[in-house]
Design a protein around this motif. Structure first.
Motif, PDB file in Angstrom:
ATOM      1  N   ALA A  31       0.832  -1.205   0.000  1.00 48.55           N
ATOM      2  CA  ALA A  31       0.000   0.000   0.000  1.00 48.55           C
ATOM      3  C   ALA A  31       0.867   1.256   0.000  1.00 48.55           C
ATOM      4  O   ALA A  31       0.580   2.226  -0.709  1.00 48.55           O
ATOM      5  CB  ALA A  31      -0.942   0.000   1.208  1.00 48.55           C
ATOM      6  N   VAL A  32       1.950   1.230   0.764  1.00 47.50           N
ATOM      7  CA  VAL A  32       2.862   2.376   0.808  1.00 47.50           C
ATOM      8  C   VAL A  32       3.527   2.573  -0.553  1.00 47.50           C
ATOM      9  O   VAL A  32       3.630   3.705  -1.034  1.00 47.50           O
ATOM     10  CB  VAL A  32       3.925   2.197   1.921  1.00 47.50           C
ATOM     11  CG1 VAL A  32       5.021   3.232   1.797  1.00 47.50           C
ATOM     12  CG2 VAL A  32       3.268   2.273   3.290  1.00 47.50           C
ATOM     13  N   GLU A  33       3.954   1.493  -1.170  1.00 48.32           N
ATOM     14  CA  GLU A  33       4.575   1.590  -2.501  1.00 48.32           C
ATOM     15  C   GLU A  33       3.641   2.276  -3.491  1.00 48.32           C
ATOM     16  O   GLU A  33       4.066   3.131  -4.272  1.00 48.32           O
ATOM     17  CB  GLU A  33       4.928   0.205  -3.037  1.00 48.32           C
ATOM     18  CG  GLU A  33       6.245  -0.329  -2.571  1.00 48.32           C
ATOM     19  CD  GLU A  33       6.571  -1.662  -3.228  1.00 48.32           C
ATOM     20  OE1 GLU A  33       6.321  -1.818  -4.439  1.00 48.32           O
ATOM     21  OE2 GLU A  33       7.083  -2.527  -2.510  1.00 48.32           O
ATOM     22  N   GLN A  34       2.385   1.887  -3.465  1.00 42.94           N
ATOM     23  CA  GLN A  34       1.409   2.485  -4.381  1.00 42.94           C
ATOM     24  C   GLN A  34       1.230   3.975  -4.093  1.00 42.94           C
ATOM     25  O   GLN A  34       1.159   4.792  -5.006  1.00 42.94           O
ATOM     26  CB  GLN A  34       0.066   1.752  -4.283  1.00 42.94           C
ATOM     27  CG  GLN A  34      -0.961   2.255  -5.261  1.00 42.94           C
ATOM     28  CD  GLN A  34      -0.566   2.056  -6.707  1.00 42.94           C
ATOM     29  OE1 GLN A  34       0.157   1.121  -7.047  1.00 42.94           O
ATOM     30  NE2 GLN A  34      -1.011   2.932  -7.572  1.00 42.94           N
ATOM     31  N   ARG A  35       1.163   4.333  -2.821  1.00 43.52           N
ATOM     32  CA  ARG A  35       0.996   5.752  -2.457  1.00 43.52           C
ATOM     33  C   ARG A  35       2.195   6.562  -2.942  1.00 43.52           C
ATOM     34  O   ARG A  35       2.055   7.669  -3.441  1.00 43.52           O
ATOM     35  CB  ARG A  35       0.866   5.928  -0.944  1.00 43.52           C
ATOM     36  CG  ARG A  35      -0.214   5.165  -0.270  1.00 43.52           C
ATOM     37  CD  ARG A  35      -1.675   5.453  -0.574  1.00 43.52           C
ATOM     38  NE  ARG A  35      -2.025   6.644  -1.257  1.00 43.52           N
ATOM     39  CZ  ARG A  35      -2.828   6.679  -2.337  1.00 43.52           C
ATOM     40  NH1 ARG A  35      -3.321   5.590  -2.827  1.00 43.52           N
ATOM     41  NH2 ARG A  35      -3.128   7.813  -2.909  1.00 43.52           N
ATOM     42  N   VAL A  36       3.391   6.005  -2.798  1.00 45.11           N
ATOM     43  CA  VAL A  36       4.608   6.705  -3.233  1.00 45.11           C
ATOM     44  C   VAL A  36       4.577   6.909  -4.741  1.00 45.11           C
ATOM     45  O   VAL A  36       4.881   7.999  -5.239  1.00 45.11           O
ATOM     46  CB  VAL A  36       5.878   5.925  -2.803  1.00 45.11           C
ATOM     47  CG1 VAL A  36       7.117   6.482  -3.477  1.00 45.11           C
ATOM     48  CG2 VAL A  36       6.023   5.971  -1.284  1.00 45.11           C
ATOM     49  N   LYS A  37       4.202   5.883  -5.497  1.00 43.33           N
ATOM     50  CA  LYS A  37       4.125   6.003  -6.949  1.00 43.33           C
ATOM     51  C   LYS A  37       3.150   7.100  -7.366  1.00 43.33           C
ATOM     52  O   LYS A  37       3.439   7.895  -8.261  1.00 43.33           O
ATOM     53  CB  LYS A  37       3.706   4.677  -7.574  1.00 43.33           C
ATOM     54  CG  LYS A  37       4.780   3.616  -7.530  1.00 43.33           C
ATOM     55  CD  LYS A  37       4.271   2.317  -8.097  1.00 43.33           C
ATOM     56  CE  LYS A  37       5.287   1.213  -7.933  1.00 43.33           C
ATOM     57  NZ  LYS A  37       4.776  -0.077  -8.410  1.00 43.33           N
ATOM     58  N   VAL A  38       2.013   7.146  -6.716  1.00 43.14           N
ATOM     59  CA  VAL A  38       1.006   8.153  -7.047  1.00 43.14           C
ATOM     60  C   VAL A  38       1.526   9.545  -6.724  1.00 43.14           C
ATOM     61  O   VAL A  38       1.382  10.475  -7.517  1.00 43.14           O
ATOM     62  CB  VAL A  38      -0.323   7.870  -6.305  1.00 43.14           C
ATOM     63  CG1 VAL A  38      -1.265   9.048  -6.368  1.00 43.14           C
ATOM     64  CG2 VAL A  38      -0.969   6.625  -6.881  1.00 43.14           C
ATOM     65  N   LYS A  39       2.183   9.694  -5.589  1.00 39.76           N
ATOM     66  CA  LYS A  39       2.725  11.001  -5.221  1.00 39.76           C
ATOM     67  C   LYS A  39       3.846  11.433  -6.165  1.00 39.76           C
ATOM     68  O   LYS A  39       3.978  12.611  -6.469  1.00 39.76           O
ATOM     69  CB  LYS A  39       3.202  10.998  -3.771  1.00 39.76           C
ATOM     70  CG  LYS A  39       2.039  11.003  -2.809  1.00 39.76           C
ATOM     71  CD  LYS A  39       2.484  11.109  -1.382  1.00 39.76           C
ATOM     72  CE  LYS A  39       1.254  11.096  -0.496  1.00 39.76           C
ATOM     73  NZ  LYS A  39       1.572  11.374   0.883  1.00 39.76           N
ATOM     74  N   GLN A  40       4.634  10.473  -6.655  1.00 42.57           N
ATOM     75  CA  GLN A  40       5.693  10.800  -7.610  1.00 42.57           C
ATOM     76  C   GLN A  40       5.107  11.331  -8.914  1.00 42.57           C
ATOM     77  O   GLN A  40       5.736  12.121  -9.598  1.00 42.57           O
ATOM     78  CB  GLN A  40       6.573   9.584  -7.879  1.00 42.57           C
ATOM     79  CG  GLN A  40       7.488   9.243  -6.732  1.00 42.57           C
ATOM     80  CD  GLN A  40       8.249   7.950  -6.937  1.00 42.57           C
ATOM     81  OE1 GLN A  40       7.854   7.092  -7.723  1.00 42.57           O
ATOM     82  NE2 GLN A  40       9.342   7.799  -6.216  1.00 42.57           N
ATOM     83  N   LEU A  41       3.914  10.886  -9.245  1.00 40.92           N
ATOM     84  CA  LEU A  41       3.236  11.386 -10.442  1.00 40.92           C
ATOM     85  C   LEU A  41       2.624  12.765 -10.205  1.00 40.92           C
ATOM     86  O   LEU A  41       2.144  13.396 -11.129  1.00 40.92           O
ATOM     87  CB  LEU A  41       2.138  10.409 -10.874  1.00 40.92           C
ATOM     88  CG  LEU A  41       2.608   9.061 -11.392  1.00 40.92           C
ATOM     89  CD1 LEU A  41       1.421   8.137 -11.607  1.00 40.92           C
ATOM     90  CD2 LEU A  41       3.382   9.229 -12.678  1.00 40.92           C
TER      91      LEU A  41
END
Length: 78
Positions: free
Chosen positions: A58-68
């Motif tokens: 879940a954290v990995e997904q949140r980080v990816k979204v924030k990087q976008l």
């Protein structure tokens, strides 16, 4: 009344999916911290490796979204 374009419909769908993912990630975090608290206070078993793996994903997904540069309603900073 104007109808939505296919691109707008896709965008709206993506935003709705991201909001659901954000809520699910928050739920996973809340459940993990509750298990950790219960374990630390002697009121429950230790969180499992699976609990930590779900949280990590879940954290990995949140980080990816924030990087976008995508912000989701309900996240800090909005």
């Amino acid at each position: 009344m104007s109808s939505k374009t296919p691109a707008r419909e896709k965008l709206d769908g993506a935003i709705a999916s991201e909001r659901r993912a954000h809520l699910e990630a928050r739920k996973i975090y809340d459940e993990l911290t509750a298990k950790m608290w219960a374990y630390q206070t002697g009121k429950g078993p230790a969180p499992t490796n699976e609990d930590f793996e779900m949280w990590s994903q879940a954290v990995e997904q949140r980080v990816k979204v924030k990087q976008l540069g995508i912000r989701v309603e309900g996240e800090p900073g909005l």
